[in-house]
Design a protein around this motif. Structure first.
Motif, PDB file in Angstrom:
ATOM      1  N   ASN A  18       0.960  -1.132   0.008  1.00 42.55           N
ATOM      2  CA  ASN A  18       0.018   0.128   0.024  1.00 42.55           C
ATOM      3  C   ASN A  18       0.859   1.429  -0.045  1.00 42.55           C
ATOM      4  O   ASN A  18       0.573   2.291  -0.676  1.00 42.55           O
ATOM      5  CB  ASN A  18      -0.911   0.081   1.356  1.00 42.55           C
ATOM      6  CG  ASN A  18      -1.971  -0.794   0.997  1.00 42.55           C
ATOM      7  OD1 ASN A  18      -2.502  -1.196  -0.039  1.00 42.55           O
ATOM      8  ND2 ASN A  18      -2.655  -1.288   1.920  1.00 42.55           N
ATOM      9  N   ILE A  19       1.906   1.199   0.910  1.00 45.41           N
ATOM     10  CA  ILE A  19       2.877   2.517   0.843  1.00 45.41           C
ATOM     11  C   ILE A  19       3.256   2.514  -0.430  1.00 45.41           C
ATOM     12  O   ILE A  19       3.407   3.795  -1.153  1.00 45.41           O
ATOM     13  CB  ILE A  19       3.583   2.153   1.891  1.00 45.41           C
ATOM     14  CG1 ILE A  19       3.200   2.520   3.443  1.00 45.41           C
ATOM     15  CG2 ILE A  19       4.937   3.359   1.687  1.00 45.41           C
ATOM     16  CD1 ILE A  19       4.005   2.208   4.531  1.00 45.41           C
ATOM     17  N   PHE A  20       3.881   1.555  -1.170  1.00 44.89           N
ATOM     18  CA  PHE A  20       4.607   1.600  -2.424  1.00 44.89           C
ATOM     19  C   PHE A  20       3.414   2.186  -3.593  1.00 44.89           C
ATOM     20  O   PHE A  20       3.725   3.019  -4.228  1.00 44.89           O
ATOM     21  CB  PHE A  20       5.135   0.248  -2.922  1.00 44.89           C
ATOM     22  CG  PHE A  20       5.736   0.125  -4.355  1.00 44.89           C
ATOM     23  CD1 PHE A  20       6.863   0.733  -4.629  1.00 44.89           C
ATOM     24  CD2 PHE A  20       5.031  -0.135  -5.564  1.00 44.89           C
ATOM     25  CE1 PHE A  20       7.257   0.691  -5.619  1.00 44.89           C
ATOM     26  CE2 PHE A  20       5.453  -0.167  -6.614  1.00 44.89           C
ATOM     27  CZ  PHE A  20       6.820   0.435  -6.676  1.00 44.89           C
ATOM     28  N   ASN A  21       2.362   1.601  -3.548  1.00 45.86           N
ATOM     29  CA  ASN A  21       1.132   2.152  -4.436  1.00 45.86           C
ATOM     30  C   ASN A  21       0.843   3.624  -4.275  1.00 45.86           C
ATOM     31  O   ASN A  21       0.994   4.389  -5.219  1.00 45.86           O
ATOM     32  CB  ASN A  21      -0.006   1.051  -4.370  1.00 45.86           C
ATOM     33  CG  ASN A  21       0.215  -0.308  -4.645  1.00 45.86           C
ATOM     34  OD1 ASN A  21       1.164  -0.482  -5.543  1.00 45.86           O
ATOM     35  ND2 ASN A  21      -0.562  -0.878  -4.315  1.00 45.86           N
ATOM     36  N   ILE A  22       0.977   4.007  -3.135  1.00 46.89           N
ATOM     37  CA  ILE A  22       0.348   5.499  -2.996  1.00 46.89           C
ATOM     38  C   ILE A  22       1.631   6.223  -3.244  1.00 46.89           C
ATOM     39  O   ILE A  22       1.214   7.196  -3.798  1.00 46.89           O
ATOM     40  CB  ILE A  22      -0.168   5.580  -1.280  1.00 46.89           C
ATOM     41  CG1 ILE A  22      -1.255   4.808  -1.029  1.00 46.89           C
ATOM     42  CG2 ILE A  22      -0.213   6.966  -0.961  1.00 46.89           C
ATOM     43  CD1 ILE A  22      -1.527   4.906   0.453  1.00 46.89           C
ATOM     44  N   PHE A  23       2.655   6.001  -2.582  1.00 40.28           N
ATOM     45  CA  PHE A  23       3.830   7.139  -2.772  1.00 40.28           C
ATOM     46  C   PHE A  23       4.602   6.822  -4.441  1.00 40.28           C
ATOM     47  O   PHE A  23       4.817   7.833  -5.021  1.00 40.28           O
ATOM     48  CB  PHE A  23       4.941   6.793  -1.779  1.00 40.28           C
ATOM     49  CG  PHE A  23       4.416   7.176  -0.585  1.00 40.28           C
ATOM     50  CD1 PHE A  23       4.032   8.573  -0.395  1.00 40.28           C
ATOM     51  CD2 PHE A  23       4.434   6.775   0.615  1.00 40.28           C
ATOM     52  CE1 PHE A  23       3.472   9.287   0.937  1.00 40.28           C
ATOM     53  CE2 PHE A  23       3.946   6.961   1.903  1.00 40.28           C
ATOM     54  CZ  PHE A  23       3.500   8.246   1.724  1.00 40.28           C
ATOM     55  N   VAL A  24       4.511   5.601  -4.732  1.00 38.85           N
ATOM     56  CA  VAL A  24       5.485   5.635  -6.007  1.00 38.85           C
ATOM     57  C   VAL A  24       4.406   5.541  -7.093  1.00 38.85           C
ATOM     58  O   VAL A  24       4.674   6.154  -8.233  1.00 38.85           O
ATOM     59  CB  VAL A  24       6.310   4.319  -6.100  1.00 38.85           C
ATOM     60  CG1 VAL A  24       6.681   3.905  -7.426  1.00 38.85           C
ATOM     61  CG2 VAL A  24       7.265   4.374  -4.966  1.00 38.85           C
ATOM     62  N   CYS A  25       3.186   4.725  -7.248  1.00 38.22           N
ATOM     63  CA  CYS A  25       2.444   4.466  -8.173  1.00 38.22           C
ATOM     64  C   CYS A  25       1.975   5.918  -8.566  1.00 38.22           C
ATOM     65  O   CYS A  25       1.686   6.270  -9.749  1.00 38.22           O
ATOM     66  CB  CYS A  25       1.707   3.500  -8.321  1.00 38.22           C
ATOM     67  SG  CYS A  25       2.496   1.906  -8.250  1.00 38.22           S
ATOM     68  N   LEU A  26       1.258   6.240  -7.496  1.00 45.53           N
ATOM     69  CA  LEU A  26       0.227   7.446  -7.756  1.00 45.53           C
ATOM     70  C   LEU A  26       1.173   8.605  -7.998  1.00 45.53           C
ATOM     71  O   LEU A  26       1.024   9.512  -8.893  1.00 45.53           O
ATOM     72  CB  LEU A  26      -0.829   7.492  -6.533  1.00 45.53           C
ATOM     73  CG  LEU A  26      -1.915   6.958  -6.264  1.00 45.53           C
ATOM     74  CD1 LEU A  26      -2.564   6.919  -5.085  1.00 45.53           C
ATOM     75  CD2 LEU A  26      -2.721   7.191  -7.518  1.00 45.53           C
ATOM     76  N   GLY A  27       2.141   8.741  -6.952  1.00 51.41           N
ATOM     77  CA  GLY A  27       3.149  10.134  -7.134  1.00 51.41           C
ATOM     78  C   GLY A  27       3.770  10.077  -8.570  1.00 51.41           C
ATOM     79  O   GLY A  27       3.964  11.138  -9.160  1.00 51.41           O
TER      80      GLY A  27
END
Length: 118
Positions: A18-27
């Motif tokens: 979830n942290i990866f998806n929020i910060f990397v993918c969305l960012g």
């Protein structure tokens, strides 16, 4: 993984993804949009963002402290309290944001339309 007695690995996997998806993918996709199209503007970004951000920070601190106190075990009591906190976050977010062009039910300080009675 959880069925093999490695529940902590399952929780770490969920949190990490979830942290990866929020910060990397969305960012990353938001950064590419801003580079290609210019600054992105939305009504959601014009309102108060401090309230949901503070709730998420408090929620995250509670989560970390709760897992440390429970020795990284997710008990039923902890699980129900996390579900309750998440539902509270969703309810407060819905109550303090305008939906469909209507004013929010709860107006927070510094929200457009808020008055402190002065």
């Amino acid at each position: 993984v959880a069925r093999k007695g490695e529940g902590d690995m399952a929780i770490a996997n969920v949190l990490g993804s979830n942290i990866f998806n929020i910060f990397v993918c969305l960012g990353f996709s938001w950064m590419l949009w801003n580079i290609a199209e210019g600054p992105y503007e939305a009504n959601a970004l014009k309102g108060n963002l401090w309230f949901p951000i503070m709730i998420v920070l408090v929620y995250s601190c509670f989560l970390l402290i709760a897992f440390i106190v429970s020795r990284w075990r997710l008990t039923k009591k902890l699980g129900f309290s996390l579900i309750f906190l998440h539902m509270t976050f969703i309810a407060l977010t819905l109550l303090t944001n305008s939906i469909g062009g209507k004013k929010p039910i709860l107006l927070l300080p510094n929200t457009p339309g808020w008055s402190d009675g002065r």
